[in-house]
Design a protein around this motif. Structure first.
Motif, PDB file in Angstrom:
ATOM      1  N   VAL A 352       0.811  -1.214   0.000  1.00  0.00           N
ATOM      2  CA  VAL A 352       0.000   0.000   0.000  1.00  0.00           C
ATOM      3  C   VAL A 352       0.843   1.262   0.000  1.00  0.00           C
ATOM      4  CG1 VAL A 352      -2.015  -1.072   1.073  1.00  0.00           C
ATOM      5  CG2 VAL A 352      -0.236  -0.077   2.538  1.00  0.00           C
ATOM      6  N   ALA A 353       2.146   1.119   0.244  1.00  0.00           N
ATOM      7  CA  ALA A 353       3.038   2.285   0.203  1.00  0.00           C
ATOM      8  C   ALA A 353       4.447   1.815  -0.063  1.00  0.00           C
ATOM      9  CB  ALA A 353       2.990   3.071   1.506  1.00  0.00           C
ATOM     10  N   ALA A 354       5.133   2.555  -0.917  1.00  0.00           N
ATOM     11  CA  ALA A 354       6.546   2.300  -1.201  1.00  0.00           C
ATOM     12  C   ALA A 354       7.075   3.491  -1.969  1.00  0.00           C
ATOM     13  CB  ALA A 354       6.732   1.026  -2.019  1.00  0.00           C
ATOM     14  N   GLY A 355       8.273   3.888  -1.665  1.00  0.00           N
ATOM     15  CA  GLY A 355       8.840   5.020  -2.375  1.00  0.00           C
ATOM     16  C   GLY A 355      10.263   5.264  -1.960  1.00  0.00           C
ATOM     17  N   GLN A 356      10.883   6.194  -2.611  1.00  0.00           N
ATOM     18  CA  GLN A 356      12.267   6.514  -2.340  1.00  0.00           C
ATOM     19  C   GLN A 356      12.411   7.077  -0.927  1.00  0.00           C
ATOM     20  OE1 GLN A 356      14.588   5.804  -4.618  1.00  0.00           O
ATOM     21  NE2 GLN A 356      16.267   6.393  -3.249  1.00  0.00           N
ATOM     22  N   GLY A 357      13.206   6.416  -0.108  1.00  0.00           N
ATOM     23  CA  GLY A 357      13.500   6.947   1.217  1.00  0.00           C
ATOM     24  C   GLY A 357      12.439   6.695   2.267  1.00  0.00           C
ATOM     25  N   VAL A 358      11.370   5.951   1.954  1.00  0.00           N
ATOM     26  CA  VAL A 358      10.345   5.645   2.950  1.00  0.00           C
ATOM     27  C   VAL A 358      10.154   4.134   3.013  1.00  0.00           C
ATOM     28  CG1 VAL A 358       9.143   7.834   2.621  1.00  0.00           C
ATOM     29  CG2 VAL A 358       8.439   5.843   1.296  1.00  0.00           C
ATOM     30  N   PRO A 359       9.732   3.618   4.155  1.00  0.00           N
ATOM     31  CA  PRO A 359       9.557   2.174   4.262  1.00  0.00           C
ATOM     32  C   PRO A 359       8.449   1.668   3.339  1.00  0.00           C
ATOM     33  CG  PRO A 359       9.605   3.203   6.435  1.00  0.00           C
ATOM     34  CD  PRO A 359       9.492   4.306   5.430  1.00  0.00           C
ATOM     35  N   THR A 360       8.637   0.467   2.844  1.00  0.00           N
ATOM     36  CA  THR A 360       7.556  -0.238   2.159  1.00  0.00           C
ATOM     37  C   THR A 360       6.531  -0.658   3.212  1.00  0.00           C
ATOM     38  OG1 THR A 360       8.981  -1.068   0.414  1.00  0.00           O
ATOM     39  CG2 THR A 360       6.977  -2.329   0.860  1.00  0.00           C
ATOM     40  N   VAL A 361       5.250  -0.464   2.910  1.00  0.00           N
ATOM     41  CA  VAL A 361       4.189  -0.881   3.824  1.00  0.00           C
ATOM     42  C   VAL A 361       3.338  -1.930   3.136  1.00  0.00           C
ATOM     43  CG1 VAL A 361       2.211  -0.189   5.230  1.00  0.00           C
ATOM     44  CG2 VAL A 361       4.148   1.381   4.942  1.00  0.00           C
ATOM     45  N   LEU A 362       3.255  -3.100   3.765  1.00  0.00           N
ATOM     46  CA  LEU A 362       2.427  -4.195   3.277  1.00  0.00           C
ATOM     47  C   LEU A 362       1.269  -4.396   4.237  1.00  0.00           C
ATOM     48  CD1 LEU A 362       5.302  -6.759   2.558  1.00  0.00           C
ATOM     49  CD2 LEU A 362       4.175  -5.310   0.869  1.00  0.00           C
ATOM     50  N   VAL A 363       0.145  -4.870   3.714  1.00  0.00           N
ATOM     51  CA  VAL A 363      -0.994  -5.176   4.563  1.00  0.00           C
ATOM     52  C   VAL A 363      -1.473  -6.584   4.244  1.00  0.00           C
ATOM     53  CG1 VAL A 363      -2.621  -4.066   2.968  1.00  0.00           C
ATOM     54  CG2 VAL A 363      -3.277  -4.426   5.348  1.00  0.00           C
ATOM     55  N   ASP A 364      -1.770  -7.345   5.298  1.00  0.00           N
ATOM     56  CA  ASP A 364      -2.247  -8.714   5.106  1.00  0.00           C
ATOM     57  C   ASP A 364      -3.335  -9.016   6.134  1.00  0.00           C
ATOM     58  OD1 ASP A 364      -1.366 -11.363   3.561  1.00  0.00           O
ATOM     59  OD2 ASP A 364      -1.953 -11.907   5.598  1.00  0.00           O
ATOM     60  N   ALA A 365      -4.399  -9.665   5.670  1.00  0.00           N
ATOM     61  CA  ALA A 365      -5.579  -9.897   6.505  1.00  0.00           C
ATOM     62  C   ALA A 365      -5.513 -11.183   7.314  1.00  0.00           C
ATOM     63  CB  ALA A 365      -6.835  -9.897   5.627  1.00  0.00           C
ATOM     64  N   CYS A 366      -4.346 -11.763   7.478  1.00  0.00           N
ATOM     65  CA  CYS A 366      -4.273 -13.026   8.217  1.00  0.00           C
ATOM     66  C   CYS A 366      -4.835 -12.839   9.626  1.00  0.00           C
ATOM     67  CB  CYS A 366      -2.846 -13.559   8.250  1.00  0.00           C
ATOM     68  SG  CYS A 366      -1.841 -13.047   9.643  1.00  0.00           S
ATOM     69  N   GLY A 371      -2.908 -18.736   8.756  1.00  0.00           N
ATOM     70  CA  GLY A 371      -2.611 -17.640   7.843  1.00  0.00           C
ATOM     71  C   GLY A 371      -1.307 -16.944   8.176  1.00  0.00           C
ATOM     72  N   ALA A 372      -1.009 -16.820   9.482  1.00  0.00           N
ATOM     73  CA  ALA A 372       0.238 -16.169   9.889  1.00  0.00           C
ATOM     74  C   ALA A 372       1.447 -16.964   9.421  1.00  0.00           C
ATOM     75  CB  ALA A 372       0.261 -16.001  11.408  1.00  0.00           C
ATOM     76  N   ARG A 373       1.318 -18.284   9.413  1.00  0.00           N
ATOM     77  CA  ARG A 373       2.416 -19.139   8.938  1.00  0.00           C
ATOM     78  C   ARG A 373       2.685 -18.893   7.452  1.00  0.00           C
ATOM     79  NH1 ARG A 373       0.300 -24.188   9.790  1.00  0.00           N
ATOM     80  NH2 ARG A 373       0.442 -23.635  11.993  1.00  0.00           N
TER      81      ARG A 373
END
Length: 491
Positions: A352-366, A371-373
């Protein structure tokens, strides 16, 4: 009364409806917004309908009966009988697989209806026509069509649950379209689920693990028997491999026993179909699938994780089984490639977010250890984070310790938080559990989700390195609210 994974609302009093509508549009940490195609008035009517539905039995309540939903669809003229149905159950992967089946059938020219649950951001996501959510206005229209019959069933058979009404709305929307195929995901279990009034042409069972043990039983074999209930006489059962979840083979045996009992045809992952090749690619993975009708190679799947490749194999076999494809009449390989290349699964390891100099943000509905595994495995094999911080917001009725234990090896730190659901675990209580698993130095507590995400980003950046990231997970509600925070439209 059966419902989905489970982030259903609790009943609201009558005088809260107007406040509900205004708050949903204007306020809150993650407010719903008026879609570009809707007026404020029409969207307010949609939210008012949602408030009406929320006064019914919550979706998290289960009663072993399909009597009420059967009576409702009967007075509606049996809208679930007008098209063949691909019915899906399992512990995880149902929605992703359903979206892939929908994409495949759409690409080969069928008009489809898809019913999934729960939704991430807006209830309209649950009912899809032509691979797109219906509009808020259409949602209201379908409800108004069903509404006159609700009091009749409530009085004669028993008060309908929210999920039962939504299920009837989905079937009715499909019949009105009309669609040529319905893709229907169970809410909870299978045998007693409201969706099980439909007799599946194809029954798909994804991997089964321990979840909803208070409703389905504490033993995985009891859970398997409940889910096997969607396999109907004369149907085709498309069965995922249970390897890694069922080392004894007993779950697979339960499913096969049901197939024999009702004289269903069987297609098993690893035997009649499966993943032939898989390699990680930029933005997803490249796979080759062995379907029921032959090999399909050079497929790009823009989703991450070995589990998604398995879901793709299930979806292909289900689509083939529905239309009767075989070695002498396979699906068009180019159509298969196009369908998978265009598939999406919001909230499933979604960037949902990624760019130069900022953290990548992932989202998961587990929302369970199973699902966590899968999430932990995908984060390990398909990403190269130098530092990964988790944001975790969970429901208090889940196996929270199990989720934490599966995620601990892949997260450098975790920020625990909460979401808007009345079932959400208190952040401080979650923090205490997380400390037992992660240790004091790796756990932070921030009750507000937006602030928790910001704090996780700051913690990731403290490393002063490239390749840092944040993963927000723990619940469907947490995933949906995160998508809204990052400006993602419901889809």
């Amino acid at each position: 009364m059966t419902g989905p994974e489970g982030d259903g609302a609790i009943p609201e009093p009558e005088d809260a409806v107007i406040s509900h509508v205004l708050d949903a549009i204007r306020g809150g940490d993650s407010p719903d917004v008026v879609p570009p195609t809707s007026t404020v008035a029409s969207f307010a009517e949609f939210l008012a309908v949602e408030a009406e539905l929320d006064r019914r039995w919550p979706e998290t309540v289960m009663e072993p009966s399909t009597e009420r939903i059967a009576a409702l669809v009967d007075v509606l003229g049996e809208p679930h009988r007008g098209y063949p149905v691909v019915h899906l159950t399992g512990t995880n992967g149902k929605t992703s697989t359903a979206r892939m089946v929908d994409a495949l059938l759409t690409e080969i020219g069928l008009r489809t209806g898809r019913y999934t649950s729960p939704h991430l951001q807006r209830a309209t996501e649950r009912i899809n026509i032509d691979n797109r959510p219906i509009t808020p206005e259409r949602y209201v229209g379908v409800y108004r069509d069903v509404e006159p019959f609700l009091d009749i069933i409530d009085g004669k058979v028993g008060r309908l649950s929210k999920f039962e009404v939504l299920t009837a709305m989905g079937f009715s929307a499909f019949a009105d379209a009309p669609v040529e195929a319905g893709i229907v995901e169970v809410g909870l279990g299978g045998r007693w689920d409201a969706t099980n009034v439909a007799d599946a042409t194809v029954a798909v069972i994804t991997p089964i693990g321990l979840d909803h043990t208070d409703h389905l039983g504490p033993d995985i074999l009891d859970i398997a028997r409940e889910k096997a209930g969607i396999i109907k006489p004369g149907s085709v059962a498309v069965l995922a491999t249970q390897a890694g979840h069922d080392k004894s083979g007993d779950v697979a045996a339960v499913l096969l026993e049901r197939c024999v009992e009702v004289d269903a045809q069987v297609a098993r992952e690893g035997a009649e179909f499966g993943v032939a090749e898989r390699e990680i690619a930029v933005g997803g993975q490249r796979i080759a699938l062995r379907g029921l009708s032959g090999m399909y190679d050079d497929i790009f799947l823009p989703l991450h994780g070995e589990h998604q490749a398995s879901n793709a194999a299930l979806a292909l076999a289900a689509a083939e089984a529905l239309i009767g494809a075989g070695p002498k009449q396979p699906l068009d390989p180019d159509a298969v490639r196009a369908a998978f290349a265009g598939v999406s699964s919001p909230g499933r390891l979604e960037r949902v977010a990624a760019g130069q100099g900022v953290p990548t943000v992932l989202v998961d509905a587990c929302h369970n250890p199973h699902g966590a595994r899968a999430l932990a495995a995908a984060l390990t094999t398909e990403f190269r984070f130098t530092r990964l911080v988790g944001v975790l917001g969970v429901m208090r009725d889940k196996d929270v310790r199990g989720i934490l234990t599966e995620l601990e090896p892949v997260l450098h730190e975790v920020v625990v938080t909460s979401n808007s659901s009345p079932r959400a675990m208190d952040a401080d209580e979650l923090g205490a559990l997380a400390t037992e698993v992660f240790g004091t130095d790796r756990v932070s507590v921030e009750p507000v989700l937006r602030a928790a995400i910001e704090q996780a980003g700051e913690l990731a950046e403290e490393a002063g390195e490239s390749g840092v990231g944040v993963v927000v997970t723990g619940s469907v509600v947490t995933a949906g609210e995160t998508r809204t925070i990052f400006g993602k439209e419901p889809s």
